[in-house]
Enzyme design. Structure first.
Site, PDB file in Angstrom:
ATOM      1  N   CYS A 197     -22.605   4.946  15.924  1.00  0.00           N
ATOM      2  CA  CYS A 197     -21.226   4.207  16.093  1.00  0.00           C
ATOM      3  C   CYS A 197     -20.588   4.769  17.582  1.00  0.00           C
ATOM      4  O   CYS A 197     -20.739   5.451  18.207  1.00  0.00           O
ATOM      5  CB  CYS A 197     -20.270   5.010  15.327  1.00  0.00           C
TER       6      CYS A 197
ATOM      7  N   ARG B  39     -25.639   2.418  20.046  1.00  0.00           N
ATOM      8  CA  ARG B  39     -24.871   3.519  18.904  1.00  0.00           C
ATOM      9  C   ARG B  39     -24.578   2.584  18.171  1.00  0.00           C
ATOM     10  O   ARG B  39     -24.832   3.882  16.889  1.00  0.00           O
ATOM     11  CB  ARG B  39     -23.722   4.037  19.488  1.00  0.00           C
TER      12      ARG B  39
ATOM     13  N   TRP C   4     -22.861   1.736  13.109  1.00  0.00           N
ATOM     14  CA  TRP C   4     -24.244   2.252  12.233  1.00  0.00           C
ATOM     15  C   TRP C   4     -23.933   2.913  11.067  1.00  0.00           C
ATOM     16  O   TRP C   4     -23.394   4.418  10.816  1.00  0.00           O
ATOM     17  CB  TRP C   4     -24.665   3.460  13.281  1.00  0.00           C
TER      18      TRP C   4
ATOM     19  N   ASN D  35     -16.246   7.845  14.667  1.00  0.00           N
ATOM     20  CA  ASN D  35     -17.836   7.759  14.804  1.00  0.00           C
ATOM     21  C   ASN D  35     -18.131   9.724  14.986  1.00  0.00           C
ATOM     22  O   ASN D  35     -17.589  10.544  14.838  1.00  0.00           O
ATOM     23  CB  ASN D  35     -17.942   7.773  16.238  1.00  0.00           C
ATOM     24  N   GLY D  36     -19.020   9.404  13.069  1.00  0.00           N
ATOM     25  CA  GLY D  36     -19.268  10.506  12.497  1.00  0.00           C
ATOM     26  C   GLY D  36     -19.756  11.179  10.852  1.00  0.00           C
ATOM     27  O   GLY D  36     -19.606   9.547  10.513  1.00  0.00           O
TER      28      GLY D  36
ATOM     29  N   GLU E  76     -46.755   8.782  21.225  1.00  0.00           N
ATOM     30  CA  GLU E  76     -45.104   8.346  21.536  1.00  0.00           C
ATOM     31  C   GLU E  76     -45.460   6.499  21.850  1.00  0.00           C
ATOM     32  O   GLU E  76     -44.290   6.376  21.591  1.00  0.00           O
ATOM     33  CB  GLU E  76     -45.258   9.070  22.637  1.00  0.00           C
TER      34      GLU E  76
ATOM     35  N   LYS F   8     -43.410   4.170  19.904  1.00  0.00           N
ATOM     36  CA  LYS F   8     -43.109   2.634  20.432  1.00  0.00           C
ATOM     37  C   LYS F   8     -42.921   1.301  19.680  1.00  0.00           C
ATOM     38  O   LYS F   8     -42.571   1.313  18.745  1.00  0.00           O
ATOM     39  CB  LYS F   8     -43.139   2.814  21.764  1.00  0.00           C
TER      40      LYS F   8
ATOM     41  N   GLU G  30     -41.502   1.059  16.478  1.00  0.00           N
ATOM     42  CA  GLU G  30     -39.698   1.542  16.146  1.00  0.00           C
ATOM     43  C   GLU G  30     -39.261   0.343  16.347  1.00  0.00           C
ATOM     44  O   GLU G  30     -38.552  -0.334  16.354  1.00  0.00           O
ATOM     45  CB  GLU G  30     -39.213   1.741  17.363  1.00  0.00           C
TER      46      GLU G  30
ATOM     47  N   HIS H 249     -60.796  12.609   9.499  1.00  0.00           N
ATOM     48  CA  HIS H 249     -60.109  13.843   8.057  1.00  0.00           C
ATOM     49  C   HIS H 249     -59.271  12.688   7.371  1.00  0.00           C
ATOM     50  O   HIS H 249     -58.521  13.069   6.840  1.00  0.00           O
ATOM     51  CB  HIS H 249     -60.147  14.822   8.384  1.00  0.00           C
TER      52      HIS H 249
ATOM     53  N   LYS I 175     -29.682   4.218  19.241  1.00  0.00           N
ATOM     54  CA  LYS I 175     -29.673   4.860  19.795  1.00  0.00           C
ATOM     55  C   LYS I 175     -29.279   7.067  20.612  1.00  0.00           C
ATOM     56  O   LYS I 175     -29.946   7.333  20.582  1.00  0.00           O
ATOM     57  CB  LYS I 175     -29.320   5.268  21.126  1.00  0.00           C
TER      58      LYS I 175
HETATM   59  O1  M6R Z   1     -31.407  11.599  22.568  1.00  0.00           O
HETATM   60  P1  M6R Z   1     -32.050  12.198  21.961  1.00  0.00           P
HETATM   61  O2  M6R Z   1     -33.039  12.004  22.742  1.00  0.00           O
HETATM   62  O3  M6R Z   1     -32.095  13.479  21.197  1.00  0.00           O
HETATM   63  O4  M6R Z   1     -32.995  11.132  20.796  1.00  0.00           O
HETATM   64  C1  M6R Z   1     -34.047  11.565  19.660  1.00  0.00           C
HETATM   65  C2  M6R Z   1     -34.490  10.303  18.813  1.00  0.00           C
HETATM   66  O5  M6R Z   1     -33.241  10.126  18.505  1.00  0.00           O
HETATM   67  C3  M6R Z   1     -34.546   9.568  20.129  1.00  0.00           C
HETATM   68  O6  M6R Z   1     -35.820  10.004  20.954  1.00  0.00           O
HETATM   69  C4  M6R Z   1     -35.297   8.370  18.779  1.00  0.00           C
HETATM   70  O7  M6R Z   1     -36.693   8.730  18.110  1.00  0.00           O
HETATM   71  C5  M6R Z   1     -35.804   6.900  20.014  1.00  0.00           C
HETATM   72  N1  M6R Z   1     -35.657   5.547  19.761  1.00  0.00           N
HETATM   73  C6  M6R Z   1     -37.601   6.727  20.275  1.00  0.00           C
HETATM   74  O8  M6R Z   1     -38.171   5.919  21.199  1.00  0.00           O
END
Ligand code: M6R
Length: 612
Positions: free
Chosen positions: A2, A27, A74, A100-101, A485, A489, A492, A508, A607
């Site tokens: 948020c 956010r 969010w 926010n929270g 990673e 990517k 997501e 395995h 984010k």
């Molecule tokens: O702000 P942070 O690095 O603590 O965030 C952690 C994860 O939420 C963040 O890396 C998330 O996995 C990303 N969307 C990946 O691209």
């Protein structure tokens, strides 16, 4: 999650708040709303969907007023809908709130308020808080700031809130605990936001509201108190952020811009920290602990998502060079275990945003148990750098795309520097070896530049595999976190199911999935596990899998087997993650664009994950 924005001053509030919400949309983006105050009272506009939907909805309406608050959501409590969008109002509709929270005890409070005759218009926890403020004000006959202060003492959870009052149209009340809030200080005006991005074009002077603080803001004045009623002297700081950092700069998406920024961001991350000719690393942020590093028992890295993957790279490098045992933990699991932590442990918390709730909770727990806490963070002044004993900023610049790209390579760069720094402190590396490594590291940004040159080829490969439903990413050594990673990517932003595995683990279980339809992306560069990875590629080819290999420039062996090869420049194994990650970022980007996905704001994601 948020984003919140507030404005009080002499300008029209609507365009400032709306633009601010667009900046904060990373956010959360499932609904948005704005409340404005003008001489006819308070007016609220809110809509499910993105900020653009709200903008269109309110296009023909009167939006005058020099005080306003806005929110981009969010969803946590209550589905994304018009009625659950913020701002929410009190029972008498005079107070409005953005939040926010999470208010954790909202259900109990709601029951009590219902018994007292309150009627709720949404399913949110936030609405309960504003009803509570109204109730306290009514019972105690006190001013709004005091009522908010008392109400906040009754709630548990996390919040950054701004409240507007129709009966006091010259003021805003803001408060925070566990969620970020920045106040921009102008001449005859104040700006409030979740981060500095909505503020930067109006003023560079900001106050980071601290946890447990509450502010009374009028256009000419600001009063900050702690929740225990002690008045605070605000510290005004100057922002380093520049407006152009927040714009796309000619790229179609922030993610693509951020991928292409990596030669620069990696360089910025190393600037003033490496001295190749002397074979020396300097990390000012942790130098106070230089002696301690000689005698630590163990390092525990805590992080989430992509930052956790960076942590895995850190584990390989720190163990290899500094010979300190490292454990890498998901912050969300670590905080709820009963881990053994001693005063001789160093916990490294990695977070791009510096606001991730689970990482913050893990830090607090480790701190209570006596560990020394280092932070690796991208956002200056965020909560995590404030919680830690020491730390190193990644200096990647604002990362707007929800999928982390340049923040990851900057985190890996910092961890590489930390590994070398610790090795230097402990004497587990010779100066000549450091000269060799740092000289090569210094040129990594140029090699990243070369890796980016494969973009056209990667686009062609993307076209071939864009309709897949599953994809496997395999690597060994530091190629394993790179594979994880790459898979994250892809899933997501393109919504293709993808898994990352250590290449040897394939037999395995995952090998059962391999068919002609299944793309398997290998990190197959020339390093200590090259021969073993070749065997794994053969195993996939024998089952007719489609192999896409990231190879070292000039490779001939893998080219004989793989369906597609993408070259990256040759480099020491320690620097492989900084290079091999680049084509995987581009691959996921192009596939997502070809599938018509919203690359910068993938569905359901935010984010900054400020809820657990
Ligand atoms: O702000 P942070 O690095 O603590 O965030 C952690 C994860 O939420 C963040 O890396 C998330 O996995 C990303 N969307 C990946 O691209």
């Amino acid at each position: 999650m948020c984003g919140i924005v507030g404005y009080i001053g002499f300008r029209e509030a609507w365009p400032i708040v709306l633009k601010g919400l667009k900046r904060l949309e990373y956010r959360g983006y499932d609904s948005a709303g704005i409340a404005l105050m003008n001489n006819t009272g308070q007016h609220i506009y809110k809509k499910a969907g993105k900020v653009a939907v709200l903008e269109e909805f309110a296009a023909a309406q009167d939006k005058s007023g020099t005080i306003g608050i806005g929110h981009t959501r969010w969803a946590t409590h209550g589905a994304p809908s018009d009625r659950n969008s913020h701002p929410h109002t009190s029972n008498n509709h005079k107070l409005s709130i953005i939040h926010n929270g999470i208010i954790e005890n909202y259900a109990t409070l709601k029951e009590e308020l219902i018994e007292r005759g309150h009627e709720f218009k949404s399913d949110t926890d936030t609405e309960v808080l504003i009803h509570l403020v109204e109730e306290i004000q009514k019972i105690e006959q006190i001013d709004l700031m005091e009522a908010v202060r008392l109400a906040l003492q009754e709630v548990s959870g996390a919040y950054a809130i701004v409240i507007m009052d129709q009966d006091n149209p010259d003021r805003l009340i803001a408060a925070r605990k566990g969620s970020p809030m920045v106040i921009g200080v102008g001449a005859g005006e104040y700006f409030i936001a979740s981060d500095a991005t909505p503020i930067i074009e109006y003023t560079k002077n900001v106050i980071y509201l601290k946890d447990g603080e509450i502010a009374l803001i009028t256009k000419n004045d600001l009063l900050i108190k702690q929740l225990d009623n002690v008045v605070q002297t605000p510290l005004i700081q100057e922002l380093e952020l520049k407006l152009e950092m927040l714009e796309k700069g000619g790229f179609d998406h922030f993610m693509l811009k951020e991928i292409y920024e990596q030669p620069r961001s990696i360089k910025d991350c190393m600037r003033g920290r490496i001295y190749p000719q002397e074979g020396k690393v300097q990390l000012g942020g942790i130098k106070e602990f230089a002696e301690k590093l000689k005698n630590i028992d163990r390092i525990i890295i805590v992080a989430c998502g992509t930052s956790w993957h960076a942590g895995l790279v850190g584990e390989y490098l720190i163990e290899e060079y500094a010979r300190i045992p490292v454990e890498v933990e998901y912050a969300s699991e670590f905080r709820y275990r009963n881990p053994i932590i001693t005063e001789k442990d160093v916990v490294i918390a990695i977070s791009q945003s510096g606001e991730t709730a689970d990482t913050m909770a893990a830090i607090e727990m480790a701190k209570e148990r006596g560990a020394t806490i280092f932070g690796i963070c991208n956002v200056a002044g965020a909560s995590i750098p404030r919680l830690t004993d020491a730390g190193v900023y990644t200096h990647a610049g604002p990362e707007i795309g929800v999928a982390s790209t340049k923040a990851f390579t900057a985190q890996v760069t910092v961890l590489t520097l930390m590994a070398f720094y610790m090795a230097q402190q402990k004497g587990t590396i010779t100066t000549s070896k450091l000269i060799e490594l740092l000289t090569e590291l210094d040129h990594i940004p140029e090699k990243v530049e070369l890796a980016l040159e494969s973009n056209d080829l990667i686009k062609e490969v993307s076209e071939k595999i864009k309709d897949s439903t599953n994809c496997l990413f395999l690597g060994r050594g530091t190629g394993f976190p790179v594979a994880l990673e790459g898979a994250l990517k892809l899933k997501e932003i393109s919504y293709i199911h993808a898994e990352g595995y250590p290449a040897a683990e394939m037999k395995h279980g995952p090998i059962a999935l391999i068919t002609e339809e299944m793309p398997v992306v290998f990190i197959a560069t020339q390093n200590s596990s090259y021969e073993k990875v070749i065997s794994n590629i053969q195993e996939v080819k024998a089952r007719k899998g489609k192999v896409i290999a990231i190879v070292t420039a000039g490779d001939t062996e893998v080219k004989k087997m793989a369906d597609y090869c993408i070259e990256i420049p040759d480099a020491n194994e320690a620097f492989l993650p900084l290079l091999a990650t680049i084509p995987l970022q581009l691959l996921s980007y192009h596939i997502a664009v070809m599938r018509g996905c919203n690359v910068d704001q993938p569905r359901n994601l935010a984010k900054s994950v400020t809820v657990e």
